[in-house]
Enzyme design. Structure first.
Site, mmCIF file in Angstrom:
data_model
loop_
_atom_site.group_PDB
_atom_site.id
_atom_site.type_symbol
_atom_site.label_atom_id
_atom_site.label_comp_id
_atom_site.label_asym_id
_atom_site.label_seq_id
_atom_site.Cartn_x
_atom_site.Cartn_y
_atom_site.Cartn_z
ATOM 1 N N SER A 162 6.206 69.747 -56.343
ATOM 2 C CA SER A 162 4.881 69.145 -56.448
ATOM 3 C C SER A 162 4.762 68.287 -57.706
ATOM 4 C CB SER A 162 3.798 70.226 -56.430
ATOM 5 O OG SER A 162 4.015 71.162 -57.457
ATOM 6 N N GLU A 163 5.429 68.686 -58.807
ATOM 7 C CA GLU A 163 5.497 67.849 -59.994
ATOM 8 C C GLU A 163 6.852 67.986 -60.674
ATOM 9 O OE1 GLU A 163 1.087 67.865 -59.507
ATOM 10 O OE2 GLU A 163 2.535 69.501 -59.571
ATOM 11 N N THR A 164 7.280 66.900 -61.297
ATOM 12 C CA THR A 164 8.423 66.907 -62.209
ATOM 13 C C THR A 164 7.950 66.322 -63.529
ATOM 14 O OG1 THR A 164 10.070 66.714 -60.443
ATOM 15 C CG2 THR A 164 10.747 66.004 -62.633
ATOM 16 N N HIS A 201 1.152 73.574 -64.480
ATOM 17 C CA HIS A 201 2.329 74.414 -64.265
ATOM 18 C C HIS A 201 3.593 73.723 -64.763
ATOM 19 C CE1 HIS A 201 3.253 72.095 -60.537
ATOM 20 N NE2 HIS A 201 4.464 72.608 -60.656
#
Length: 275
Positions: free
Chosen positions: A43-45, A72
Site C-alpha cells: 500500500s505504501e513504500t 505505518h
C-alpha cells in the site's frame, strides 16, 4: 539498491501492514520511486533521503500516487533504522510533505508525531449509505460522519456494531467517487465494539489510491483518536484493532499531549518486524 520489506503494527508478530523501505534514496527521481512502489506492490513504500531541515527526509508512494504522509510506513522506516543500528532510542525529526514531524524511538515501539487535528465537513447518512453493497439503512450509528485529518484527510464512518462492520462489502467505485468529491484518501469505518476491549475496531478503504482495504493505517487512526476525543471519550491514550477481516491482525496505539483539555500533540505508535 536494497528494498526492505517490513510489517508495521503487527499484533503478536503476525499481521500488520506491509511497507517497503528504500534507504539512501537521494539519487532516485520521482518516476523511479513511483516505479519501485508499483513493483513492490504494498500500500505504501517509503524512500529515505538526506534533509536540510530534519534528521531524514521521507517520501511515500502508493502503487499509483504519492501521498503526503503515511503512518505505518513511518513506523517501518524508524524501526528498520533502529534494527540496523543507524539510530538509537531517542527523538528524531522527519521532513515530509505534511511538514517536519517528530518521531520518538524507544526500546519497544516507534511513535510518530502527526499534525494537530483539523475537523472538516460533516456528511449526511444518505450521502454515504450506498458505499457498501450489502448496506442496511441503519448500519451507521448516531455519531457524526465527518472528514478529519492529522496529516491526511479521511472520512470517519461510525458503524453500529462489530458484526456489521466485519460484514461490510465495499462498493469500490462509489468510494472512489466520494473520496474524490470530498478530497479525502478514503473511508475509515469503525465500531466501538471490539475483540480485545480496545478503543475501536477499524476497517480502512482507499481505492482512489489503489488500496481496496488496508490492514493498519496510522494516520487514519490518529485522526480517529482525535474524533473520539471530541465526540466520545476524553482520554489521552487509544488502542485500535484493524486487519482482522483480512487475517492480518494489527494494533495501533495513539497518544496525546493535552493542554487545558485541548489536543496539543498527536503521536501514533507501534512496532514493525522485517519480513
Amino acid at each position: 539498491m536494497d528494498i526492505y520489506k517490513m510489517s508495521s503494527f503487527s499484533k503478536n508478530e503476525i499481521g500488520g501492514n506491509k511497507a517497503g523501505v528504500v534507504l539512501d534514496a537521494d539519487s532516485l527521481d520521482e518516476a523511479s520511486m513511483m516505479q519501485i512502489a508499483n513493483q513492490v506492490g504494498y500500500s505504501e513504500t517509503a524512500f529515505v533521503m538526506k534533509s536540510d531541515m530534519a534528521d531524514f527526509k521521507v517520501r511515500f508512494f502508493t502503487p499509483v500516487k504519492e501521498v503526503d504522509l503515511c503512518g505505518h510506513a513511518t513506523i517501518a522506516v524508524f524501526n528498520l533504522l533502529k534494527q540496523l543500528n543507524i539510530i538509537k532510542a531517542g527523538i528524531y525529526h522527519q521532513e515530509t510533505k505534511a511538514g517536519v514531524l517528530e518521531v520518538k524511538v524507544n526500546d519497544e515501539n516507534v511513535y510518530m508525531e502527526q499534525n494537530q487535528p483539523v475537523f472538516y465537513e460533516i456528511i449526511s447518512k444518505d450521502h454515504m449509505k450506498h458505499c457498501f453493497n450489502n448496506f442496511m439503512m441503519d448500519y451507521i450509528c448516531e455519531l457524526p460522519i465527518q472528514v478529519v485529518s492529522t496529516g491526511i484527510k479521511d472520512i470517519m464512518l461510525p458503524i453500529k456494531s462489530l458484526e456489521i462492520l466485519l460484514s461490510l462489502e465495499p462498493n469500490l467505485e462509489l468510494i472512489k467517487k466520494i473520496s474524490d468529491e470530498f478530497n479525502v484518501t478514503g473511508i475509515h469505518a469503525f465500531s466501538l465494539d471490539t475483540y480485545d476491549n480496545n478503543s475501536a475496531h477499524c476497517r480502512n478503504f482507499a481505492p482512489l489510491y489503489g488500496i481496496n482495504e488496508e490492514s493498519a493505517t496510522g494516520t487514519s487512526n490518529g485522526a480517529l483518536a482525535c474524533y473520539l476525543y471530541k465526540y466520545n471519550n476524553k482520554v489521552n491514550k487509544f488502542t485500535f484493532e484493524q486487519g482482522y477481516v483480512m487475517n492480518e491482525p494489527s494494533e495501533i496505539n495513539v497518544e496525546f499531549n493535552l493542554k487545558d483539555n485541548n489536543i496539543e500533540r498527536v503521536y501514533v505508535g507501534g512496532k514493525a518486524v522485517r519480513i
